[in-house]
Write an enzyme that holds these catalytic residues in place. Structure first.
Site, mmCIF file in Angstrom:
data_model
loop_
_atom_site.group_PDB
_atom_site.id
_atom_site.type_symbol
_atom_site.label_atom_id
_atom_site.label_comp_id
_atom_site.label_asym_id
_atom_site.label_seq_id
_atom_site.Cartn_x
_atom_site.Cartn_y
_atom_site.Cartn_z
ATOM 1 N N ASN A 192 -13.447 3.025 14.633
ATOM 2 C CA ASN A 192 -13.972 4.460 14.876
ATOM 3 C C ASN A 192 -13.985 5.411 13.152
ATOM 4 O O ASN A 192 -11.884 5.819 13.342
ATOM 5 C CB ASN A 192 -13.646 4.662 16.070
ATOM 6 C CG ASN A 192 -13.909 6.330 16.647
ATOM 7 O OD1 ASN A 192 -14.489 7.307 14.939
ATOM 8 N ND2 ASN A 192 -12.900 7.437 17.209
ATOM 9 N N TRP A 193 -14.302 5.783 12.706
ATOM 10 C CA TRP A 193 -13.806 6.335 11.093
ATOM 11 C C TRP A 193 -14.076 7.732 11.436
ATOM 12 O O TRP A 193 -13.221 8.422 9.936
ATOM 13 C CB TRP A 193 -15.057 5.974 10.240
ATOM 14 C CG TRP A 193 -14.522 4.657 9.107
ATOM 15 C CD1 TRP A 193 -14.886 3.316 10.067
ATOM 16 C CD2 TRP A 193 -15.691 4.220 8.310
ATOM 17 N NE1 TRP A 193 -14.969 2.706 8.881
ATOM 18 C CE2 TRP A 193 -15.521 2.795 7.842
ATOM 19 C CE3 TRP A 193 -16.563 5.106 7.020
ATOM 20 C CZ2 TRP A 193 -16.200 2.333 6.562
ATOM 21 C CZ3 TRP A 193 -16.998 4.000 6.019
ATOM 22 C CH2 TRP A 193 -16.382 3.133 6.134
ATOM 23 N N LYS A 194 -14.403 8.190 12.584
ATOM 24 C CA LYS A 194 -13.978 9.551 13.163
ATOM 25 C C LYS A 194 -14.689 10.343 12.039
ATOM 26 O O LYS A 194 -15.118 9.939 10.850
ATOM 27 C CB LYS A 194 -12.508 9.408 13.378
ATOM 28 C CG LYS A 194 -12.142 9.411 13.917
ATOM 29 C CD LYS A 194 -10.934 9.178 15.158
ATOM 30 C CE LYS A 194 -9.979 8.830 15.960
ATOM 31 N NZ LYS A 194 -8.855 8.717 16.866
ATOM 32 N N HIS A 226 -15.925 9.629 24.144
ATOM 33 C CA HIS A 226 -14.668 9.427 23.071
ATOM 34 C C HIS A 226 -13.517 11.107 23.661
ATOM 35 O O HIS A 226 -14.196 11.598 23.851
ATOM 36 C CB HIS A 226 -14.024 9.242 21.548
ATOM 37 C CG HIS A 226 -13.206 9.117 20.779
ATOM 38 N ND1 HIS A 226 -12.299 9.981 20.687
ATOM 39 C CD2 HIS A 226 -12.795 7.665 20.566
ATOM 40 C CE1 HIS A 226 -11.456 10.317 20.367
ATOM 41 N NE2 HIS A 226 -11.963 8.512 20.337
ATOM 42 N N GLU A 234 -11.725 12.478 22.220
ATOM 43 C CA GLU A 234 -11.855 14.184 21.078
ATOM 44 C C GLU A 234 -13.310 14.529 21.083
ATOM 45 O O GLU A 234 -12.997 16.255 21.015
ATOM 46 C CB GLU A 234 -12.109 14.098 19.331
ATOM 47 C CG GLU A 234 -9.888 12.795 19.056
ATOM 48 C CD GLU A 234 -10.678 11.888 18.102
ATOM 49 O OE1 GLU A 234 -11.070 11.563 17.763
ATOM 50 O OE2 GLU A 234 -9.162 11.363 18.197
ATOM 51 N N GLU A 241 -8.371 3.699 26.310
ATOM 52 C CA GLU A 241 -7.840 4.627 25.299
ATOM 53 C C GLU A 241 -6.960 5.749 26.000
ATOM 54 O O GLU A 241 -7.669 6.526 26.249
ATOM 55 C CB GLU A 241 -8.856 5.235 23.811
ATOM 56 C CG GLU A 241 -10.117 4.037 23.269
ATOM 57 C CD GLU A 241 -10.674 4.501 22.045
ATOM 58 O OE1 GLU A 241 -9.405 3.686 20.770
ATOM 59 O OE2 GLU A 241 -10.949 6.453 21.442
ATOM 60 N N GLY A 301 -3.891 7.971 17.467
ATOM 61 C CA GLY A 301 -3.065 9.426 16.112
ATOM 62 C C GLY A 301 -1.464 9.133 16.761
ATOM 63 O O GLY A 301 -1.336 9.999 15.803
ATOM 64 N N SER A 317 -3.869 4.421 18.549
ATOM 65 C CA SER A 317 -2.630 2.944 17.283
ATOM 66 C C SER A 317 -2.633 2.030 18.119
ATOM 67 O O SER A 317 -1.497 1.043 17.129
ATOM 68 C CB SER A 317 -1.256 4.161 17.901
ATOM 69 O OG SER A 317 -1.067 5.355 18.051
ATOM 70 N N GLY A 371 -8.800 3.550 15.251
ATOM 71 C CA GLY A 371 -9.360 4.921 14.054
ATOM 72 C C GLY A 371 -8.405 4.210 13.227
ATOM 73 O O GLY A 371 -9.068 4.021 11.314
ATOM 74 N N GLY A 372 -7.674 4.968 12.882
ATOM 75 C CA GLY A 372 -6.633 5.403 11.461
ATOM 76 C C GLY A 372 -6.582 4.778 10.873
ATOM 77 O O GLY A 372 -7.199 4.178 9.273
HETATM 78 P P1 PGA Z 1 -5.878 5.330 16.371
HETATM 79 O O1 PGA Z 1 -7.567 6.873 16.887
HETATM 80 O O2 PGA Z 1 -6.292 3.641 15.921
HETATM 81 O O3 PGA Z 1 -6.172 6.658 14.660
HETATM 82 O O4 PGA Z 1 -5.221 6.133 16.884
HETATM 83 C C1 PGA Z 1 -8.183 5.037 17.774
HETATM 84 C C2 PGA Z 1 -9.408 5.998 18.520
HETATM 85 O O5 PGA Z 1 -9.770 7.456 18.715
HETATM 86 O O6 PGA Z 1 -10.908 5.440 18.671
#
Ligand code: PGA
Length: 246
Positions: free
Chosen positions: A8-10, A93, A95, A163, A169, A207, A228-229
Site C-alpha cells: 500500500n503506497w498510500k 482502510h 486512514e 490492521e 506506521g 508495521s 505500507g512503509g
Molecule cells: P505500515 O502501513 O506498514 O506503514 O504500518 C500498513 C497499512 O496502513 O496498510
C-alpha cells in the site's frame, strides 16, 4: 492457498520514483510461490500497469466511490481502476475511516461497486489502541466485518485485512498470539456467514517489515500481509514476500 503480499503506497511517490520502484519490482524473478500486489496512488496506475506485464505482480487501487459514475468531483470509480489495469482495490482502510469519516455501510457499498467492476476488494478492519485497552478488540472487528461485508461476501472474490490502527506506521505490532486470536476470530465470523470462508485470504497489516515478517507470516490464518512503509523499498518488499514461504 498462496499468500498475498500487498504493498500500500498510500499518498507517496511522484512519477519518476514510482515508476522506478515498479520497474525494480518487475525486474525481480517472478515469484510463483506467493502473489504480489502493489497499490500505488491513482495518478500512477495507468503508467505502471504496462511495466508489470509478465512480472506476475498485480495492480490495485487504494479506494473507489460506491457509484459507477457521475457527479462526484475528485472521486474515482471501480471501473476506472479496472480500466487502468487494476485487479484489486483496498477499501475501508483506517486512514480513510478516520480522515474521510468512512462508515461500515459506505465500505459495504464500495465492496459491491468493486465486484460490479470485476475487482477483488481488500476490506480493512482493526481496533484502535483505546478499544484494545478496553478489551473490545473482537467486538469492534465483529461489528466492522458484519457492517462492511455484503451478505454474500464469501461467494465473491474477497480479501480481508486485519490492521490494528495503533500498529499502522508506528513500528509497533501485536504479539503473535494476539494476531492469531484476531485472525482465527475473523475466519470464524466469515464461516458463520458463508460456506466459502476458507477461501478468503486474511492479511495482517501494521508495521510489517523485512525483520518481523518471518514471525508474522507463518501464524495460523495469516494468508499474507498488507505492507505500507516497507513496500516503498523494492528490496524490503521482496524480502517480506520471500519470507512468506511457499
Ligand atoms: P505500515 O502501513 O506498514 O506503514 O504500518 C500498513 C497499512 O496502513 O496498510
Amino acid at each position: 492457498m498462496r499468500k498475498l503480499i500487498a504493498g500500500n503506497w498510500k499518498m507517496n511517490e511522484l512519477r519518476a520514483d514510482g515508476t522506478a520502484l515498479a520497474r525494480a519490482l518487475a525486474s525481480q524473478p517472478p515469484d510463483h510461490g506467493r502473489e504480489l500486489l502493489i497499490c500505488p496512488p491513482a495518478t500512477l496506475l495507468a503508467g505502471i500497469a504496462p511495466l508489470l506485464a509478465g512480472s506476475g505482480i498485480a495492480l490495485g487501487g487504494q479506494d473507489c466511490h460506491p457509484d459507477p459514475k457521475g457527479a462526484h468531483t475528485g472521486d474515482i470509480s471501480a471501473a476506472m481502476l479496472k480500466d487502468a489495469g487494476c485487479d484489486y482495490v483496498i477499501l475501508g482502510h483506517s486512514e480513510r475511516r478516520q480522515e474521510h469519516h468512512e462508515t461500515d455501510e459506505l465500505v459495504r457499498r464500495k465492496v459491491e461497486a468493486a465486484w460490479a467492476a470485476g475487482l477483488t476488494p481488500i476490506v480493512c478492519v482493526g481496533e484502535t489502541a483505546a478499544e484494545r485497552d478496553a478489551g473490545r478488540t473482537l467486538a469492534v472487528i465483529g461489528r466492522q466485518l458484519s457492517g462492511s461485508l455484503p451478505a454474500n461476501a464469501g461467494a465473491r472474490p474477497l480479501v480481508v485485512a486485519y490492521e490494528p490502527v495503533w500498529a499502522i506506521g508506528t513500528g509497533r505490532t501485536p504479539k503473535p498470539d494476539e494476531i492469531a486470536e484476531v485472525h482465527a476470530f475473523i475466519r470464524a465470523e466469515l464461516a458463520k456467514a458463508t460456506p466459502d470462508a476458507a477461501s478468503v485470504r486474511i492479511l495482517y497489516g501494521g508495521s510489517v517489515t523485512a525483520k518481523n515478517a518471518p514471525e508474522i507470516l507463518p501464524i495460523a490464518h495469516v494468508d499474507g500481509a498488507l505492507v505500507g512503509g516497507a513496500s516503498l523499498d523494492a528490496h524490503s518488499f521482496r524480502t517480506i514476500a520471500l519470507s512468506a514461504g511457499d
